[in-house]
Design a protein around this motif. Structure first.
Motif, PDB file in Angstrom:
ATOM      1  N   CYS A  35     -14.771   5.835 -11.084  1.00  0.00           N
ATOM      2  CA  CYS A  35     -14.481   7.523 -10.012  1.00  0.00           C
ATOM      3  C   CYS A  35     -15.083   7.573  -8.946  1.00  0.00           C
ATOM      4  O   CYS A  35     -14.624   8.412  -7.819  1.00  0.00           O
ATOM      5  N   GLY A  36     -15.998   6.591  -8.658  1.00  0.00           N
ATOM      6  CA  GLY A  36     -16.401   6.488  -7.559  1.00  0.00           C
ATOM      7  C   GLY A  36     -15.601   5.664  -6.529  1.00  0.00           C
ATOM      8  O   GLY A  36     -15.510   6.005  -4.825  1.00  0.00           O
ATOM      9  N   ILE A  37     -14.800   4.715  -6.975  1.00  0.00           N
ATOM     10  CA  ILE A  37     -14.040   4.418  -6.001  1.00  0.00           C
ATOM     11  C   ILE A  37     -12.640   5.374  -5.830  1.00  0.00           C
ATOM     12  O   ILE A  37     -12.540   5.519  -4.705  1.00  0.00           O
ATOM     13  N   VAL A  38     -12.601   6.467  -6.520  1.00  0.00           N
ATOM     14  CA  VAL A  38     -11.158   6.972  -6.279  1.00  0.00           C
ATOM     15  C   VAL A  38     -11.634   8.310  -5.452  1.00  0.00           C
ATOM     16  O   VAL A  38     -11.248   8.730  -4.873  1.00  0.00           O
ATOM     17  N   GLU A  39     -13.433   8.400  -5.741  1.00  0.00           N
ATOM     18  CA  GLU A  39     -13.449   9.785  -4.672  1.00  0.00           C
ATOM     19  C   GLU A  39     -13.390   9.194  -3.053  1.00  0.00           C
ATOM     20  O   GLU A  39     -12.829  10.153  -2.313  1.00  0.00           O
ATOM     21  N   LYS A  40     -13.529   7.623  -3.353  1.00  0.00           N
ATOM     22  CA  LYS A  40     -13.994   7.497  -1.735  1.00  0.00           C
ATOM     23  C   LYS A  40     -12.293   7.403  -1.354  1.00  0.00           C
ATOM     24  O   LYS A  40     -11.866   7.738   0.081  1.00  0.00           O
ATOM     25  N   SER A  41     -11.164   6.959  -1.781  1.00  0.00           N
ATOM     26  CA  SER A  41     -10.657   7.003  -1.476  1.00  0.00           C
ATOM     27  C   SER A  41      -9.729   8.400  -0.994  1.00  0.00           C
ATOM     28  O   SER A  41      -8.689   8.267  -0.561  1.00  0.00           O
ATOM     29  N   LEU A  42     -10.068   9.264  -2.207  1.00  0.00           N
ATOM     30  CA  LEU A  42      -9.082  10.379  -1.757  1.00  0.00           C
ATOM     31  C   LEU A  42     -10.317  11.383  -0.449  1.00  0.00           C
ATOM     32  O   LEU A  42      -9.352  11.885   0.074  1.00  0.00           O
ATOM     33  N   LYS A  71     -10.994   9.789   1.979  1.00  0.00           N
ATOM     34  CA  LYS A  71     -10.581   8.651   3.156  1.00  0.00           C
ATOM     35  C   LYS A  71      -9.037   9.510   3.780  1.00  0.00           C
ATOM     36  O   LYS A  71      -9.034   9.524   5.039  1.00  0.00           O
ATOM     37  N   HIS A  72      -8.381  10.151   2.343  1.00  0.00           N
ATOM     38  CA  HIS A  72      -6.702  10.905   2.976  1.00  0.00           C
ATOM     39  C   HIS A  72      -7.007  12.321   3.406  1.00  0.00           C
ATOM     40  O   HIS A  72      -8.208  12.462   3.221  1.00  0.00           O
ATOM     41  N   ASP A  73      -6.342  12.064   4.687  1.00  0.00           N
ATOM     42  CA  ASP A  73      -6.652  14.020   5.073  1.00  0.00           C
ATOM     43  C   ASP A  73      -5.138  14.532   4.664  1.00  0.00           C
ATOM     44  O   ASP A  73      -4.146  14.647   4.169  1.00  0.00           O
ATOM     45  N   PHE A  74      -5.650  15.435   3.830  1.00  0.00           N
ATOM     46  CA  PHE A  74      -4.976  16.374   3.112  1.00  0.00           C
ATOM     47  C   PHE A  74      -5.041  17.922   3.507  1.00  0.00           C
ATOM     48  O   PHE A  74      -4.378  19.013   2.781  1.00  0.00           O
ATOM     49  N   ARG A  75      -5.362  17.853   5.412  1.00  0.00           N
ATOM     50  CA  ARG A  75      -5.228  18.926   5.996  1.00  0.00           C
ATOM     51  C   ARG A  75      -3.753  19.341   6.211  1.00  0.00           C
ATOM     52  O   ARG A  75      -2.848  18.745   6.458  1.00  0.00           O
ATOM     53  N   GLU A 105      -2.162  16.087  -6.243  1.00  0.00           N
ATOM     54  CA  GLU A 105      -1.592  15.752  -6.782  1.00  0.00           C
ATOM     55  C   GLU A 105      -0.203  14.243  -6.777  1.00  0.00           C
ATOM     56  O   GLU A 105      -0.309  12.716  -7.278  1.00  0.00           O
ATOM     57  N   GLU A 106       0.782  14.112  -5.454  1.00  0.00           N
ATOM     58  CA  GLU A 106       1.053  12.668  -5.249  1.00  0.00           C
ATOM     59  C   GLU A 106       0.578  11.858  -4.709  1.00  0.00           C
ATOM     60  O   GLU A 106       0.736  11.145  -5.252  1.00  0.00           O
ATOM     61  N   TYR A 107      -0.554  12.506  -4.172  1.00  0.00           N
ATOM     62  CA  TYR A 107      -0.802  10.983  -3.930  1.00  0.00           C
ATOM     63  C   TYR A 107      -2.136  10.877  -4.657  1.00  0.00           C
ATOM     64  O   TYR A 107      -2.285   9.406  -4.807  1.00  0.00           O
ATOM     65  N   TYR A 108      -2.261  11.414  -5.877  1.00  0.00           N
ATOM     66  CA  TYR A 108      -3.394  10.800  -6.781  1.00  0.00           C
ATOM     67  C   TYR A 108      -2.514   9.677  -7.458  1.00  0.00           C
ATOM     68  O   TYR A 108      -3.376   8.617  -8.375  1.00  0.00           O
ATOM     69  N   MET A 109      -1.245   9.922  -7.553  1.00  0.00           N
ATOM     70  CA  MET A 109      -0.395   9.465  -8.571  1.00  0.00           C
ATOM     71  C   MET A 109       0.117   8.262  -7.638  1.00  0.00           C
ATOM     72  O   MET A 109       0.087   6.733  -8.580  1.00  0.00           O
ATOM     73  N   HIS A 110      -0.656   7.675  -6.907  1.00  0.00           N
ATOM     74  CA  HIS A 110      -0.644   6.761  -6.581  1.00  0.00           C
ATOM     75  C   HIS A 110      -1.606   5.780  -6.102  1.00  0.00           C
ATOM     76  O   HIS A 110      -1.628   4.262  -5.914  1.00  0.00           O
ATOM     77  N   ILE A 111      -2.200   6.286  -6.016  1.00  0.00           N
ATOM     78  CA  ILE A 111      -4.241   5.457  -6.000  1.00  0.00           C
ATOM     79  C   ILE A 111      -4.785   5.520  -7.224  1.00  0.00           C
ATOM     80  O   ILE A 111      -5.863   4.874  -7.503  1.00  0.00           O
ATOM     81  N   LYS A 112      -4.349   6.405  -8.204  1.00  0.00           N
ATOM     82  CA  LYS A 112      -4.715   6.174  -9.422  1.00  0.00           C
ATOM     83  C   LYS A 112      -5.411   5.037 -10.074  1.00  0.00           C
ATOM     84  O   LYS A 112      -4.408   4.063 -10.304  1.00  0.00           O
ATOM     85  N   PRO A 113      -6.329   4.033 -11.124  1.00  0.00           N
ATOM     86  CA  PRO A 113      -6.351   2.486 -11.223  1.00  0.00           C
ATOM     87  C   PRO A 113      -5.441   2.385 -12.203  1.00  0.00           C
ATOM     88  O   PRO A 113      -6.138   1.548 -12.717  1.00  0.00           O
TER      89      PRO A 113
END
Length: 113
Positions: A39-46, A48-52, A104-112
């Motif tokens: 959870c912590g790793i994924v939260e940091k990665s999310l 860092k990404h610019d979703f704006r 959803e698209e970005y999450y599919m790339h970073i999910k562990p």
């Protein structure tokens, strides 16, 4: 696996600014395959990404529920003030859909998993 749970909408009126409002919203997801350590790793990665998409602010939080063994992911979008007449439900709905798809698209790339 990531599952969309729903949308919470917040309308904040600024009385001192006339008829200006901020239509903030929160997209809520759950992931039953994400463990507590990830959870912590994924939260940091999310974060860092610019979703704006325009000039809104985005905040992401992941809360892991030990009892249910599930992670709740909230993507909160803080929109800028707009005049009430500038906000149409169709545009707002489209804006929310774009944020959901982008996440959803970005999450599919970073999910562990």
């Amino acid at each position: 696996m990531l599952k969309f749970e729903g949308i919470k909408e917040f309308e904040i009126e600024k009385l001192d600014k006339g008829a200006n409002v901020s239509r903030d919203f929160q997209l809520i997801f759950r992931d039953d395959m994400l463990n507590e350590e990830e959870c912590g790793i994924v939260e940091k990665s999310l974060n860092k990404h610019d979703f704006r998409i325009k000039d809104e602010n985005v905040k992401i939080d992941i809360i892991y529920n030990i009892d249910l063994d599930i992670a709740t992911i909230s993507l909160t979008i803080y929109c800028p003030l707009m005049h009430l007449n500038q906000i149409s439900e169709g545009k707002l709905s489209n804006f929310m859909d774009k944020h959901r798809t982008s996440f959803e698209e970005y999450y599919m790339h970073i999910k562990p998993y």
